[in-house]
Design an enzyme around this catalytic site. Structure first.
Site, PDB file in Angstrom:
ATOM      1  CE  LYS A 151       1.672 -17.770  -2.872  1.00 12.01           C
ATOM      2  NZ  LYS A 151       0.835 -18.978  -2.789  1.00 12.01           N
ATOM      3  CE1 TYR A 201      -3.463  -2.559   0.755  1.00 13.79           C
ATOM      4  CE2 TYR A 201      -4.525  -0.528   1.167  1.00 13.79           C
ATOM      5  CZ  TYR A 201      -4.605  -2.020   0.675  1.00 13.79           C
ATOM      6  OH  TYR A 201      -5.928  -2.587   0.737  1.00 13.79           O
ATOM      7  CG  ASP A 241      -8.079  -4.958   1.738  1.00 16.46           C
ATOM      8  OD1 ASP A 241      -9.053  -4.047   2.365  1.00 16.46           O
ATOM      9  OD2 ASP A 241      -7.975  -4.748   0.384  1.00 16.46           O
ATOM     10  CG  ASP A 256     -13.679  -7.051   2.675  1.00 19.79           C
ATOM     11  OD1 ASP A 256     -13.361  -6.215   3.598  1.00 19.79           O
ATOM     12  OD2 ASP A 256     -14.044  -6.266   1.684  1.00 19.79           O
ATOM     13  CG  ASP A 292      -1.835 -20.213  -1.705  1.00 18.48           C
ATOM     14  OD1 ASP A 292      -1.557 -20.232  -0.336  1.00 18.48           O
ATOM     15  OD2 ASP A 292      -1.672 -20.884  -2.546  1.00 18.48           O
TER      16      ASP A 292
HETATM   17  C1  IPM Z   1     -10.077  -1.231   4.098  1.00 19.22           C
HETATM   18  C2  IPM Z   1     -10.648  -0.500   2.697  1.00 19.22           C
HETATM   19  C3  IPM Z   1      -9.424   0.346   2.404  1.00 19.22           C
HETATM   20  C4  IPM Z   1      -8.322  -0.376   2.434  1.00 19.22           C
HETATM   21  C5  IPM Z   1      -9.582   1.197   1.117  1.00 19.22           C
HETATM   22  C6  IPM Z   1     -10.996   2.082   1.290  1.00 19.22           C
HETATM   23  C7  IPM Z   1      -8.447   2.179   1.055  1.00 19.22           C
HETATM   24  O1  IPM Z   1     -10.894  -1.513   1.948  1.00 19.22           O
HETATM   25  O2  IPM Z   1     -10.197  -0.466   5.289  1.00 19.22           O
HETATM   26  O3  IPM Z   1     -10.099  -2.518   4.274  1.00 19.22           O
HETATM   27  O4  IPM Z   1      -7.974  -1.048   1.501  1.00 19.22           O
HETATM   28  O5  IPM Z   1      -7.523  -0.652   3.323  1.00 19.22           O
HETATM   29 MG    MG Z   2     -11.026  -3.520   2.805  1.00 17.59          MG
END
Ligand code: IPM
Ligand code: MG
Length: 359
Positions: free
Chosen positions: A191, A142, A247, A251, A223
């Protein structure tokens, strides 16, 4: 005590859910004799519209001078066509960097009241799910060198994944400390079969493990981790991983609980300072319609109480109130199922305030 909080409602449903958290903050303050003082500042699309930049200097300064930052959500269709470095999401990255928020805690908790919302088979999640993803937040791809160059195959673009020992150490320490407070199980995800940065990651985490002999540490390739999370999520307790892998996996972990509208997060700096926000995004399609679920935001406030202010009773109280309202059958649209009472954002905030009052 007086606490100064920088309030960044942001875009979409950010202002909707933040308003409900403020009601809860006022109630908790009244009940426990604290004064939560807010300074509201702009970030994301709202700041682009008002000031032409997604992260105005004043916003950073106010956040730096506060005891904690409370954020709603940023982003929306309206700003989707802007170039990458001007998009609302840059505000989040800028805040993380400027405020030194290197440790992102993302709990993925399956509320038993909402077990029906989990997309996995009942036998896979039997007994519940309670995972925390500890994501490194200010390093890796990032923030590594990035750019364009011309090659014989045409334009090429690159983003560099780089981790220093120090960066891995400090996030590993957060994760091991977290494991010690929970079930003493830690899985470090990398990884290392392919990436040098992951091999360094793995060796530093293994080194730090020597200071935590009680914690059972395992390493897993990313993975495989993505697969294991849906195959057998109960094997996970605390996960520690890099910015990009975190990230993605956070999710995934939140999705398997089935209720992203319920999940809070904390982004912590060295010391007690932190930024708190729901995991969900700005959901512009339902913004301003009294439809969003404010619980993730309210639970983010509970995390603020716990991690920045050390107010454990207050945090417990907020979490208890959320559970009790769920127990009474109240649901916002995202977690609604037949037989329950459908209510709006504001009513949900009011019910939680009432529950705190009556507890
Ligand atoms: C998160 C989001 C952010 C990230 C974006 C909005 C920059 O997806 O906080 O997980 O990728 O970190
Ligand atoms: Mg995110």
């Amino acid at each position: 005590m007086n606490y100064n909080i920088a309030l960044v409602p942001g875009d979409g449903i950010g202002p909707d859910v933040t308003a409900e958290s403020v009601k809860v903050m006022d109630k908790v303050g009244e009940k426990y004799g604290h004064k939560f003082q807010f300074t509201t500042v702009l970030a994301g699309g709202a700041a682009i519209d008002a000031e032409g930049t997604c992260l105005p200097r004043n916003t950073v300064d106010v956040c730096k001078n506060s005891d904690a930052v409370f954020l709603g959500a940023v982003g929306g269709w309206k700003w989707d066509t802007l170039p990458g470095d001007q998009r609302p999401e840059r505000a989040i990255l800028g805040l993380r960097k400027e405020l030194g928020l290197f440790a992102n805690l993302r709990p993925a908790l399956l509320f038993e009241e909402l077990a029906g919302a989990c997309p996995l088979k009942a036998e896979i999640i039997e007994g519940g799910l309670d995972i925390v993803v500890v994501r490194e937040l200010t390093g890796g791809i990032y923030f590594g060198e990035k750019g364009y160059k011309n090659t014989e195959l045409g334009r090429a673009a690159y983003d560099v994944e780089q981790y220093s020992e120090e960066e891995v150490k400090r996030i590993a320490v957060v994760a091991f400390d977290m494991a010690m407070k929970r079930n003493k199980k830690l899985i470090s995800v990398d990884k290392a079969n392919v990436l040098e940065s992951s091999r360094l990651w793995r060796s530093v985490v293994t080194e730090i493990a020597k200071g935590y002999p009680e914690v059972a540490l395992n390493h897993m390739y990313v993975d495989n981790a993505a697969m294991q999370l849906v195959r057998d999520p109960k094997q996970f307790d605390v996960i520690v991983t890099s910015n990009l892998f975190g990230d993605i996996l956070s999710d995934e972990a939140s999705m398997i609980t089935g209720s992203i509208g319920m999940l809070p997060s904390a982004s912590l700096a060295k010391g007690n300072f932190g930024l708190y926000e729901p995991i969900h995004g700005s959901a512009p399609d339902i913004a301003g319609q009294n439809k969003a679920n404010p619980m993730a935001s309210i639970l983010s406030f509970a995390m603020m109480m716990r991690y920045t202010f050390g107010l454990t009773n207050e945090a417990d109280e907020i979490e208890k109130a959320v559970k009790s309202v769920l127990g009474k059958g109240c649901r916002t649209a995202d977690i609604m199922s037949p037989g329950y009472e459908l209510i709006g954002t504001k009513e949900m905030g009011d019910r939680i305030v009432k529950a705190i009052d009556e507890q």
